[in-house]
Write a protein that holds these residues in place. Sequence first.
Motif, PDB file in Angstrom:
ATOM      1  N   ALA A  16     -12.695  12.269  56.313  1.00 31.69           N
ATOM      2  CA  ALA A  16     -13.820  11.992  55.426  1.00 31.69           C
ATOM      3  C   ALA A  16     -13.786  12.928  54.223  1.00 31.69           C
ATOM      4  O   ALA A  16     -13.589  14.142  54.359  1.00 31.69           O
ATOM      5  CB  ALA A  16     -15.137  12.157  56.180  1.00 31.69           C
ATOM      6  N   ASP A  17     -13.935  12.337  53.034  1.00 32.72           N
ATOM      7  CA  ASP A  17     -13.924  13.064  51.763  1.00 32.72           C
ATOM      8  C   ASP A  17     -12.588  13.753  51.481  1.00 32.72           C
ATOM      9  O   ASP A  17     -12.521  14.727  50.718  1.00 32.72           O
ATOM     10  CB  ASP A  17     -15.062  14.091  51.710  1.00 32.72           C
ATOM     11  CG  ASP A  17     -16.433  13.431  51.801  1.00 32.72           C
ATOM     12  OD1 ASP A  17     -16.633  12.392  51.148  1.00 32.72           O
ATOM     13  OD2 ASP A  17     -17.305  13.938  52.532  1.00 32.72           O
ATOM     14  N   ALA A  18     -11.512  13.232  52.059  1.00 34.45           N
ATOM     15  CA  ALA A  18     -10.180  13.768  51.784  1.00 34.45           C
ATOM     16  C   ALA A  18      -9.827  13.645  50.307  1.00 34.45           C
ATOM     17  O   ALA A  18      -8.999  14.394  49.792  1.00 34.45           O
ATOM     18  CB  ALA A  18      -9.129  13.038  52.636  1.00 34.45           C
ATOM     19  N   LEU A  19     -10.476  12.706  49.630  1.00 34.91           N
ATOM     20  CA  LEU A  19     -10.214  12.499  48.213  1.00 34.91           C
ATOM     21  C   LEU A  19     -10.510  13.753  47.388  1.00 34.91           C
ATOM     22  O   LEU A  19      -9.888  13.997  46.358  1.00 34.91           O
ATOM     23  CB  LEU A  19     -11.058  11.331  47.707  1.00 34.91           C
ATOM     24  CG  LEU A  19     -10.614  10.624  46.431  1.00 34.91           C
ATOM     25  CD1 LEU A  19      -9.169  10.166  46.529  1.00 34.91           C
ATOM     26  CD2 LEU A  19     -11.529   9.446  46.147  1.00 34.91           C
ATOM     27  N   GLU A  20     -11.444  14.563  47.869  1.00 35.16           N
ATOM     28  CA  GLU A  20     -11.802  15.791  47.162  1.00 35.16           C
ATOM     29  C   GLU A  20     -10.622  16.764  47.092  1.00 35.16           C
ATOM     30  O   GLU A  20     -10.600  17.656  46.246  1.00 35.16           O
ATOM     31  CB  GLU A  20     -12.985  16.472  47.867  1.00 35.16           C
ATOM     32  CG  GLU A  20     -14.242  15.631  47.942  1.00 35.16           C
ATOM     33  CD  GLU A  20     -15.064  15.665  46.653  1.00 35.16           C
ATOM     34  OE1 GLU A  20     -14.734  16.480  45.770  1.00 35.16           O
ATOM     35  OE2 GLU A  20     -16.015  14.871  46.543  1.00 35.16           O
ATOM     36  N   ILE A 136      -3.671   6.421  47.321  1.00 34.69           N
ATOM     37  CA  ILE A 136      -4.994   6.460  47.944  1.00 34.69           C
ATOM     38  C   ILE A 136      -5.289   5.097  48.537  1.00 34.69           C
ATOM     39  O   ILE A 136      -5.486   4.116  47.820  1.00 34.69           O
ATOM     40  CB  ILE A 136      -6.071   6.852  46.911  1.00 34.69           C
ATOM     41  CG1 ILE A 136      -5.723   8.212  46.289  1.00 34.69           C
ATOM     42  CG2 ILE A 136      -7.445   6.901  47.569  1.00 34.69           C
ATOM     43  CD1 ILE A 136      -6.569   8.562  45.081  1.00 34.69           C
ATOM     44  N   ASN A 137      -5.312   5.038  49.839  1.00 34.39           N
ATOM     45  CA  ASN A 137      -5.445   3.779  50.558  1.00 34.39           C
ATOM     46  C   ASN A 137      -6.916   3.367  50.651  1.00 34.39           C
ATOM     47  O   ASN A 137      -7.778   4.188  50.952  1.00 34.39           O
ATOM     48  CB  ASN A 137      -4.856   3.961  51.961  1.00 34.39           C
ATOM     49  CG  ASN A 137      -4.748   2.668  52.713  1.00 34.39           C
ATOM     50  OD1 ASN A 137      -4.663   1.601  52.129  1.00 34.39           O
ATOM     51  ND2 ASN A 137      -4.752   2.757  54.025  1.00 34.39           N
ATOM     52  N   THR A 138      -7.198   2.095  50.405  1.00 41.73           N
ATOM     53  CA  THR A 138      -8.574   1.596  50.501  1.00 41.73           C
ATOM     54  C   THR A 138      -8.754   0.556  51.599  1.00 41.73           C
ATOM     55  O   THR A 138      -9.865   0.050  51.774  1.00 41.73           O
ATOM     56  CB  THR A 138      -9.035   0.985  49.162  1.00 41.73           C
ATOM     57  OG1 THR A 138      -8.177  -0.108  48.823  1.00 41.73           O
ATOM     58  CG2 THR A 138      -9.030   2.012  48.048  1.00 41.73           C
ATOM     59  N   PRO A 177     -11.738   7.650  54.970  1.00 42.50           N
ATOM     60  CA  PRO A 177     -12.557   6.560  55.528  1.00 42.50           C
ATOM     61  C   PRO A 177     -13.842   6.312  54.757  1.00 42.50           C
ATOM     62  O   PRO A 177     -14.415   5.223  54.843  1.00 42.50           O
ATOM     63  CB  PRO A 177     -12.842   7.026  56.960  1.00 42.50           C
ATOM     64  CG  PRO A 177     -12.634   8.507  56.938  1.00 42.50           C
ATOM     65  CD  PRO A 177     -11.548   8.746  55.938  1.00 42.50           C
ATOM     66  N   VAL A 178     -14.299   7.285  53.980  1.00 46.29           N
ATOM     67  CA  VAL A 178     -15.507   7.087  53.178  1.00 46.29           C
ATOM     68  C   VAL A 178     -15.271   5.987  52.147  1.00 46.29           C
ATOM     69  O   VAL A 178     -16.145   5.155  51.889  1.00 46.29           O
ATOM     70  CB  VAL A 178     -15.920   8.402  52.484  1.00 46.29           C
ATOM     71  CG1 VAL A 178     -17.082   8.158  51.515  1.00 46.29           C
ATOM     72  CG2 VAL A 178     -16.300   9.458  53.521  1.00 46.29           C
ATOM     73  N   ILE A 179     -14.064   5.960  51.567  1.00 47.98           N
ATOM     74  CA  ILE A 179     -13.726   4.905  50.596  1.00 47.98           C
ATOM     75  C   ILE A 179     -13.643   3.560  51.305  1.00 47.98           C
ATOM     76  O   ILE A 179     -14.171   2.558  50.837  1.00 47.98           O
ATOM     77  CB  ILE A 179     -12.387   5.208  49.905  1.00 47.98           C
ATOM     78  CG1 ILE A 179     -12.482   6.493  49.085  1.00 47.98           C
ATOM     79  CG2 ILE A 179     -11.959   4.052  48.998  1.00 47.98           C
ATOM     80  CD1 ILE A 179     -11.176   6.902  48.470  1.00 47.98           C
ATOM     81  N   MET A 180     -12.973   3.532  52.466  1.00 45.06           N
ATOM     82  CA  MET A 180     -12.796   2.272  53.188  1.00 45.06           C
ATOM     83  C   MET A 180     -14.134   1.698  53.636  1.00 45.06           C
ATOM     84  O   MET A 180     -14.314   0.473  53.667  1.00 45.06           O
ATOM     85  CB  MET A 180     -11.881   2.484  54.394  1.00 45.06           C
ATOM     86  CG  MET A 180     -10.480   2.908  54.024  1.00 45.06           C
ATOM     87  SD  MET A 180      -9.402   3.015  55.484  1.00 45.06           S
ATOM     88  CE  MET A 180      -8.057   3.980  54.806  1.00 45.06           C
ATOM     89  N   ALA A 181     -15.084   2.564  53.963  1.00 45.53           N
ATOM     90  CA  ALA A 181     -16.393   2.101  54.423  1.00 45.53           C
ATOM     91  C   ALA A 181     -17.147   1.374  53.325  1.00 45.53           C
ATOM     92  O   ALA A 181     -18.056   0.584  53.610  1.00 45.53           O
ATOM     93  CB  ALA A 181     -17.222   3.280  54.928  1.00 45.53           C
ATOM     94  N   GLY A 182     -16.775   1.584  52.080  1.00 44.73           N
ATOM     95  CA  GLY A 182     -17.454   0.931  50.976  1.00 44.73           C
ATOM     96  C   GLY A 182     -16.844  -0.390  50.566  1.00 44.73           C
ATOM     97  O   GLY A 182     -17.304  -1.018  49.607  1.00 44.73           O
ATOM     98  N   MET A 183     -15.837  -0.840  51.275  1.00 46.62           N
ATOM     99  CA  MET A 183     -15.195  -2.114  50.928  1.00 46.62           C
ATOM    100  C   MET A 183     -16.060  -3.300  51.376  1.00 46.62           C
ATOM    101  O   MET A 183     -16.840  -3.182  52.330  1.00 46.62           O
ATOM    102  CB  MET A 183     -13.818  -2.216  51.591  1.00 46.62           C
ATOM    103  CG  MET A 183     -12.778  -1.213  51.084  1.00 46.62           C
ATOM    104  SD  MET A 183     -12.396  -1.374  49.329  1.00 46.62           S
ATOM    105  CE  MET A 183     -13.299   0.050  48.674  1.00 46.62           C
TER     106      MET A 183
END
Length: 204
Positions: A16-20, A136-138, A177-183
């Motif tokens: 979670a929040d690995a994008l940071e 960055i995987n979505t 997973p935070v990004i994927m949860a927004g799909m």
Amino acid sequence: MSYQEIYQPLHTIIGADALEYMVEVVKKFGGKKGLVVTDEGLAKIGTLKHLTDIMDKTGLAYDTYAQVKPNPTAGMVRECHKKYVDAGCDYFVALGGGSAMDCTKGASIMATNGGDVKDYEGVNKSKVPGAPMIAINTTAGTGSEVTLFYIITDEERKVKMAMVDPNCLAYAAIDDPVIMAGMPPRLTAATGMDALTHAIEAYT
């Protein structure tokens, strides 16, 4: 003596929040300006802005190419590469599923090897590693962020070109997973089934 080789990105960041953590990845290879490659859908639902807000906050310079479509064509790869050159970028950020990743891989190889994306159809056709790429995987269904494969449609011959090349591997893969949860739910369901069918295929 039998052996196997496993080709993977140098870094895989999961959580979670690995994008940071992306700014730390860019620091590792000394990137100055990135080209973010994605599609109109992710731009519309705010996923692109989520990424660029982080890049703005951390002082990462960037430009964007958001015209990737499903089954990316050689023409798209050329447009993406031209944007990369014209904008003075020195690394790529692929945001999305397999289409964004594949388009970016092709442009990355062109950036360091020259020529046209069609020159690299087949196995191990490039000479040197592509420009650094952060993938960055979505979605759950692609796996393209960690593979050495990319598929580009040749619109002139009306065929899909398969490229197998360790030089196209991402420098870093980020699975947040935070990004994927927004799909959208429909996309989440479809890519989840994609992942399941890959698992069944491997098992059988």
